[in-house]
Design a protein around this motif. Structure first.
Motif, short mmCIF file in Angstrom:
data_model
loop_
_atom_site.label_atom_id
_atom_site.label_comp_id
_atom_site.label_asym_id
_atom_site.label_seq_id
_atom_site.Cartn_x
_atom_site.Cartn_y
_atom_site.Cartn_z
N PRO A 179 0.82 -1.12 -0.03
CA PRO A 179 -0.08 -0.07 -0.12
C PRO A 179 0.79 1.24 0.09
CG PRO A 179 0.18 -0.92 2.27
CD PRO A 179 0.85 -1.70 1.37
N ARG A 180 2.13 1.33 0.28
CA ARG A 180 3.10 2.51 0.48
C ARG A 180 3.87 2.95 -0.83
NH1 ARG A 180 3.19 0.05 5.61
NH2 ARG A 180 2.07 1.13 7.14
N GLY A 181 3.81 1.95 -1.79
CA GLY A 181 4.70 2.30 -2.86
C GLY A 181 6.48 2.26 -2.53
N LEU A 182 6.63 1.23 -1.41
CA LEU A 182 7.98 1.08 -1.14
C LEU A 182 8.78 0.63 -2.30
CD1 LEU A 182 7.50 -0.41 2.42
CD2 LEU A 182 7.67 1.93 1.88
N GLN A 183 10.19 0.78 -2.23
CA GLN A 183 11.10 0.25 -3.17
C GLN A 183 12.44 0.08 -2.86
OE1 GLN A 183 12.20 3.40 -5.99
NE2 GLN A 183 11.00 4.83 -5.02
N GLY A 184 13.12 -0.99 -3.45
CA GLY A 184 14.43 -1.47 -3.05
C GLY A 184 14.65 -1.68 -1.61
N ASP A 185 15.82 -0.98 -0.98
CA ASP A 185 16.19 -1.53 0.32
C ASP A 185 14.94 -1.05 1.40
OD1 ASP A 185 18.33 -2.37 -0.57
OD2 ASP A 185 19.52 -0.60 -0.12
N GLN A 186 13.82 -0.35 1.08
CA GLN A 186 12.81 0.00 1.83
C GLN A 186 12.03 -1.33 2.34
OE1 GLN A 186 11.08 3.13 -0.59
NE2 GLN A 186 11.44 4.57 1.20
N ILE A 187 12.19 -2.22 1.50
CA ILE A 187 11.58 -3.36 1.56
C ILE A 187 12.31 -4.63 2.15
CG2 ILE A 187 10.20 -5.54 0.56
CD1 ILE A 187 9.68 -3.56 -1.74
N SER A 188 12.04 -4.97 3.41
CA SER A 188 12.87 -5.88 4.24
C SER A 188 13.27 -7.34 3.53
CB SER A 188 12.25 -6.20 5.50
OG SER A 188 11.44 -7.04 5.58
N PHE A 189 14.39 -7.95 3.83
CA PHE A 189 14.70 -9.24 3.40
C PHE A 189 13.56 -10.12 3.53
CE2 PHE A 189 17.50 -13.10 3.55
CZ PHE A 189 17.80 -13.09 2.37
N GLU A 190 13.22 -10.19 4.92
CA GLU A 190 12.40 -11.20 5.35
C GLU A 190 10.99 -10.80 4.48
OE1 GLU A 190 14.00 -9.24 7.29
OE2 GLU A 190 14.83 -10.30 8.76
N THR A 191 10.69 -9.73 4.09
CA THR A 191 9.42 -9.41 3.43
C THR A 191 9.61 -10.03 2.01
OG1 THR A 191 8.98 -7.40 4.83
CG2 THR A 191 7.92 -7.70 2.69
N ARG A 192 10.76 -9.72 1.41
CA ARG A 192 11.09 -10.20 -0.09
C ARG A 192 10.82 -11.90 0.00
NH1 ARG A 192 16.33 -6.72 -1.83
NH2 ARG A 192 15.81 -4.80 -0.64
N ILE A 193 11.09 -12.55 0.91
CA ILE A 193 11.18 -13.88 0.82
C ILE A 193 9.65 -14.38 0.74
CG2 ILE A 193 11.32 -15.92 2.26
CD1 ILE A 193 14.17 -14.90 3.28
N VAL A 194 8.83 -13.77 2.09
CA VAL A 194 7.56 -14.20 2.03
C VAL A 194 6.72 -13.95 0.78
CG1 VAL A 194 5.31 -13.79 3.44
CG2 VAL A 194 7.40 -14.01 4.54
N SER A 195 7.01 -12.41 0.19
CA SER A 195 6.36 -11.92 -0.98
C SER A 195 6.62 -13.07 -2.25
CB SER A 195 6.90 -10.66 -1.40
OG SER A 195 6.58 -10.27 -2.74
N THR A 196 7.72 -13.56 -2.20
CA THR A 196 8.15 -14.58 -3.51
C THR A 196 7.51 -15.60 -3.28
OG1 THR A 196 10.29 -13.72 -3.58
CG2 THR A 196 9.84 -15.70 -4.48
N ALA A 197 7.36 -16.32 -2.02
CA ALA A 197 6.72 -17.44 -1.70
C ALA A 197 4.96 -17.39 -1.97
CB ALA A 197 6.76 -18.04 -0.23
N ASP A 198 4.55 -16.28 -1.63
CA ASP A 198 3.29 -15.61 -1.65
C ASP A 198 2.75 -15.66 -3.29
OD1 ASP A 198 0.37 -14.84 -1.22
OD2 ASP A 198 1.19 -12.77 -1.73
N VAL A 199 3.53 -15.10 -3.78
CA VAL A 199 3.23 -14.99 -5.54
C VAL A 199 3.31 -16.70 -6.26
CG1 VAL A 199 3.88 -13.99 -7.57
CG2 VAL A 199 3.85 -12.57 -5.65
#
Length: 447
Positions: free
Chosen positions: A376-396
């Motif tokens: 919802p915030r339009g975060l980008q790059g390093d604003q997105i935590s490493f843990e969030t990137r893992i869950v996001s990949t698994a989710d998609v």
């Protein structure tokens, strides 16, 4: 040393998710808990019984997500508004008839609406019993999974039974209905009318249903506790802190790491029951998350914490109507805005729990993209935590390889190819690579 937190803090926070999926104003379960425990105390229940009553009241709606999709399908309606408004119906035939006519297929075509109404008129009793049975049995099952006592499970199971035998799903009567359920149903109705129409209306409605819906003795007890001070406290902004502070036996129940896992798993089942298309989604995202984390060499405690984040990342979907979640076509306008809000809801709910604060950030950001085009915030790059990137990949990845209202499940190889197309823009290439290695090791990459 293992993390410990009061169980009541966790359950009170998660009860807000149940309020969402019941279409109730925030704090409904907490207000019911205040009302019901006041009745239990006046009855002279022991501390142990009061503690079980406390959790019954907080978790009474555990099974509420399991009939949401069916309500949308049968009544051609927004399940959240349907559930909210139905709690104001007293069960009399004229009220039920008016409700059905005013809530069935209002946004559908005339022919669709006619068929829907005809089906409900012909099969109404059977439909109602099925919806309530699903809700009650599922709620009791999840309560047991979350290690609550059989009294708590039975209190949830009997919630929709009426004192005169006219309730659902088993038509229990009088003392056949668990005491906790008799108290919880009264507390529920009292809160709904208090919030919508005020204290006098709540007392009048509870009194009107004495002997039919409610145990007359409990109604009398309720009237003795319903003082001006009682109503003032019920409407106070600090009620949640007050209810938490007055948890019966609050020093006795703490949640260690194992219990946190069980609670996360239990609420994942509440989340996934919301839609036939999300059945098993949270468990699978947790699995793929852990596969990626293991491949990336994360330590066991970090993997355990991340698994909980994956199980709870979509808890905000409990606040989205199934008319949106299960729509077979493209979401447009307000529908898409509703869907996007689920990430904010997830963050808000999880942030209420001190020990889950870091999970809240993952829940709120799991739809963000590296290039800033997410929500919802339009975060980008390093604003997105490493843990969030893992869950996001698994989710998609799970979304691509599972059936959805608008398409069939994709083969694993095609899903991976789509992930790679968005590498560096939507998802972290390192996470995709780790997922692909883990799937290859499991001999699933070519599936």
């Amino acid at each position: 040393m293992a993390t410990q937190i009061r169980l009541a803090e966790i359950i009170e926070a998660l009860s807000h998710a149940l309020d969402l999926t019941e279409g109730q104003p925030p704090g409904h379960c907490i207000r019911c808990c205040y009302i019901g425990t006041a009745i239990g105390q006046r009855l002279g229940l022991t501390e142990d019984r009061l503690r079980d009553l406390y959790y019954t009241l907080m978790l009474k709606d555990l099974g509420c997500s399991s009939n949401a999709a069916r309500i949308c399908e049968l009544y051609l309606a927004d399940d959240l508004k349907f559930k909210h408004d139905f709690k104001l119906v007293d069960g009399s035939f004229p009220q039920i008839l008016r409700f059905v006519l005013s809530h069935t297929g209002m946004q559908a075509g005339l022919a669709e609406r006619f068929r829907g109404l005809l089906n409900i008129v012909k099969n109404g009793a059977e439909i109602s019993q099925g919806l309530i049975r699903t809700r009650c049995e599922r709620g009791a099952e999840i309560a047991r999974q979350m290690r609550f006592s059989e009294d708590v499970a039975q209190g949830i199971l009997d919630l929709d039974e009426h004192f005169n035998g006219g309730g659902q799903p088993a038509g229990l009567k009088g003392d056949e209905i668990h005491l906790f359920a008799r108290i919880a149903l009264l507390a529920q109705v009292a809160d709904v009318f208090f919030v919508n129409e005020g204290a006098e209306a709540a007392i009048a409605e509870v009194s009107k249903r004495a002997g039919s819906w409610f145990d007359p003795h409990l109604v009398d007890v309720f009237k003795t506790v319903a003082t001006p001070v009682f109503w003032a406290e019920l409407g106070a902004d600090n009620l949640e802190r007050f209810v938490l502070a007055r948890e019966p036996g609050r020093q006795a129940i703490m949640a260690d790491e194992d219990y946190l896992d069980d609670i996360a798993a239990g609420f994942a089942h509440v989340i996934d029951a919301k839609s036939p298309y999300t059945s098993g989604h949270s468990d699978r995202v947790a699995l793929f998350t852990d596969m990626i984390a293991e491949e990336m060499g994360m330590a066991t405690p970090e993997r355990r914490r991340l698994k909980r984040a994956a199980l709870l990342h979509d808890i905000g979907k409990l606040g989205v109507s199934n008319s949106v979640l299960d729509k077979p076509g493209r979401l447009e306008g307000e529908e898409w805005e509703q869907m996007k809000r689920h990430a904010e809801f997830s963050e808000t709910i999880l942030s209420r729990i001190t020990v889950f604060a870091d999970l809240a950030l993952i829940g709120g950001a799991h739809h963000e993209k590296l290039d800033g085009s997410g929500y919802p915030r339009g975060l980008q790059g390093d604003q997105i935590s490493f843990e969030t990137r893992i869950v996001s990949t698994a989710d998609v990845f799970d979304a691509l390889t599972a059936d959805r209202p608008y398409r069939a499940a994709m083969p694993v190889a095609k899903a991976l190819a789509i992930l790679w197309e968005g590498a560096g823009k939507s998802h972290d290439p390192a996470c995709i690579e780790a997922l692909e290695r883990a799937l290859t090791r499991a001999e699933l990459a070519a599936a």
